[in-house]
Design an enzyme around this catalytic site. Structure first.
Site, short mmCIF file in Angstrom:
data_model
loop_
_atom_site.label_atom_id
_atom_site.label_comp_id
_atom_site.label_asym_id
_atom_site.label_seq_id
_atom_site.Cartn_x
_atom_site.Cartn_y
_atom_site.Cartn_z
N SER A 74 44.31 29.40 39.02
CA SER A 74 45.02 29.14 37.77
C SER A 74 44.99 30.39 36.90
O SER A 74 44.38 31.40 37.26
CB SER A 74 44.37 27.98 37.04
OG SER A 74 43.19 28.42 36.40
N LYS A 75 45.60 30.28 35.74
CA LYS A 75 45.65 31.42 34.81
C LYS A 75 44.25 31.93 34.49
O LYS A 75 44.05 33.11 34.27
CB LYS A 75 46.32 30.99 33.50
CG LYS A 75 47.83 30.88 33.61
CD LYS A 75 48.48 31.35 32.31
CE LYS A 75 49.97 31.51 32.45
NZ LYS A 75 50.70 30.24 32.44
N ARG A 76 43.30 31.00 34.49
CA ARG A 76 41.93 31.39 34.15
C ARG A 76 41.34 32.39 35.16
O ARG A 76 40.38 33.07 34.90
CB ARG A 76 41.03 30.15 34.07
CG ARG A 76 40.77 29.72 32.64
CD ARG A 76 40.16 28.35 32.57
NE ARG A 76 41.18 27.36 32.93
CZ ARG A 76 40.97 26.31 33.70
NH1 ARG A 76 39.79 26.09 34.21
NH2 ARG A 76 41.94 25.46 33.94
N GLY A 93 42.61 35.02 36.09
CA GLY A 93 43.05 36.40 35.83
C GLY A 93 44.55 36.55 35.85
O GLY A 93 45.14 36.88 34.85
#
Ligand code: GLU
Length: 482
Positions: free
Chosen positions: A249-251, A253
């Site tokens: 996911s975006k988390r 990076g």
């Protein structure tokens, strides 16, 4: 049978790594079979779709080398086709107008929850009489179009990745909405429906997409049947997971291809890595290959069911291999935009030979193209930043004298060459009776600000060519790196 496959991204965000990997598998499969790869932009969600995302998606696919044979087709331009298909189902009694209000649906959900049942539509408007319909219309109710789903059906398909799959009709949530609410006529047709209409119209033979679409496939198979079309083959590829085993996911990076590009990955390295995300070639020791080579070997038998872990170290390694083996002129072309973005000043035409020498000097130490920005900083601009070790070196006894000796010797050189640079060092060692290490380290610290770095003589020659070596030596003698 001609293989016809498609990638069908929604332009509600930049080209996502998961979509791009699905595009890779579609492309490989199409090329393996000499088939056709189609690009379809699924922009029916008018509120969230944006032209700049479409641009980003097209650019990303082109950059990765995933050229398409037909399209891009835009769903927003094909509305008539979808509405005709909805009408066909209405005419055949396979779909109907449902006037249930959102309050009624909410009450139904609450009642189901209270009984511990899974929420589903109870098909209450499946068999309305013309009088009942007229009554709802008189009340000014809007309607959605629902497609009838037989609860007793078992939907079975042979997935090319996952093998035999089966779903019960009763697990599909009741009759499904295929067109949004409208007060008259047919409202905006919805995702699961338009995908099927398009896949039929575009004669898609194999639907290759992420496993998050499995539940949609069950619904879509019923729609193919209702529309009297041949059902394509399905292949659901595994999700991409982070190192902890959760969906990337975006988390983690980055999620989009343009982010990877910005981070300094090469298109070849990234696409090679994506090919390995869930697939392995028959010779699993073979890790570096072009898309064309992978296409020769590609089959779904070698696609894993399990999620594919995203391994940054492996991606970095692959990327470095592509960089190290790239012709210098191509590598220079790739690095120039990163230098420009960092604000370095040069004339890419006039300074070309010098820039290529600089790239040659760094090439073997690069993992990502962006590394070239930091590594070459000392070659651009007047001043040097000194590291702690760099300034310590310049404060060593004898360091200033050594630098002075080099400057004096340089004055007698019409043109610095590799041989004359070596000579100057030897002369200073001899004349001042110092260790060669002191000369080398002091020279490096003065020229580059640090005691580590690329080949010293080559670095010196490059700085000499742009007249930066003498000012730096002079400056280092005065400042001693402070
Ligand atoms: N538009 C869908 C998505 O972006 C793709 C649907 C499909 O491949 O059938 O996930």
């Amino acid at each position: 049978m001609t293989v016809r496959v498609r990638i069908a991204p929604s332009p509600t965000g930049n080209l996502h790594i998961g979509t791009a990997r699905t595009a890779v598998f579609n492309w490989l499969f199409a090329r393996h079979h000499g088939g056709i790869f189609i690009l379809r932009i699924e922009d029916t969600d008018l509120e969230r779709s944006r032209p700049e995302y479409t641009e980003n998606i097209l650019d990303g696919l082109r950059w990765l080398g995933l050229n398409w044979d037909e399209g891009p087709f835009f769903q927003s331009q094909r509305l008539d086709l979808y509405k005709q298909a909805v009408q066909k189902l209405l005419d055949q009694g396979l779909a109907y107008r449902c006037y249930t209000t959102s309050e009624e649906l909410e009450a139904l959900r609450e009642a189901q929850k209270a009984k511990g049942e899974a929420p589903r539509y109870d098909n209450r408007h499946r068999n309305l009489t013309p009088e009942q319909e007229a009554e709802f219309q008189a009340q000014g109710r809007s309607f959605v179009i629902r497609f009838k789903i037989d609860d007793h059906r078992e939907i079975v398909w042979n997935d090319l990745v996952r093998g035999k799959m089966s779903w019960r009709g009763s697990d599909l949530g009741g009759d499904m909405v295929i067109a949004r609410a409208s007060e008259e006529g047919i409202g905006q047709p919805l995702y699961n429906f338009v995908v099927v209409v398009d896949d039929i119209d575009m004669q898609i033979s194999h639907v290759i997409r992420g496993e998050d679409h499995i539940a949609n496939t069950a619904k879509q198979i019923l729609l193919y049947e209702a529309l009297g079309a041949k059902i394509p083959e399905f292949a659901h590829s595994p999700l991409i997971l982070n190192m902890e085993g959760r969906k990337l996911s975006k988390r983690d990076g980055v999620t989009s291809i343009s982010d990877f590009k910005q981070m300094g990955f090469t298109a070849e390295g990234l696409v090679n890595y994506m090919t390995l995300l869930g697939w392995s070639p028959p010779d699993s020791t073979q890790e570096i290959f072009t898309l064309d080579v992978a296409a020769k070997e590609f089959s779904f038998e070698r696609v894993n069911k399990a999620g594919a872990k995203f391994d940054w170290a492996k991606l970095d390694w692959l990327n470095s291999q592509y960089i190290h083996n790239m012709p210098i002129d191509k590598l220079t072309d790739l690095i120039i935009p990163y230098w420009e973005a960092a604000g370095y000043k040069f004339d890419s035409g006039r300074d070309r030979a010098w820039l290529e020498k600089l790239v040659t000097l760094m090439s073997a130490s690069l993992t990502r193209l962006t590394n070239a920005v930091d590594m070459s900083k000392m070659f651009f601009g007047e001043t040097v930043e000194f590291s702690a070790e760099g300034s310590q070196q310049l404060q060593q006894t004898g360091s200033s004298e050594v630098l002075q000796g080099i400057v004096t010797a340089l004055d007698t050189q019409p043109q610095l060459t590799e041989a004359s640079a070596q000579d100057i060092i030897k002369q200073v060692v001899k004349a001042q009776n110092v260790k060669k290490g002191l000369v080398m380290r002091s020279l490096r610290a003065a020229l580059t600000g640090d005691v580590h770095g690329p080949d010293l003589i080559q670095s010196w020659l490059l700085l000499n060519q742009i007249g930066l070596d003498k000012p730096r030596l002079n400056q280092a003698m005065v400042s001693k790196g402070e």
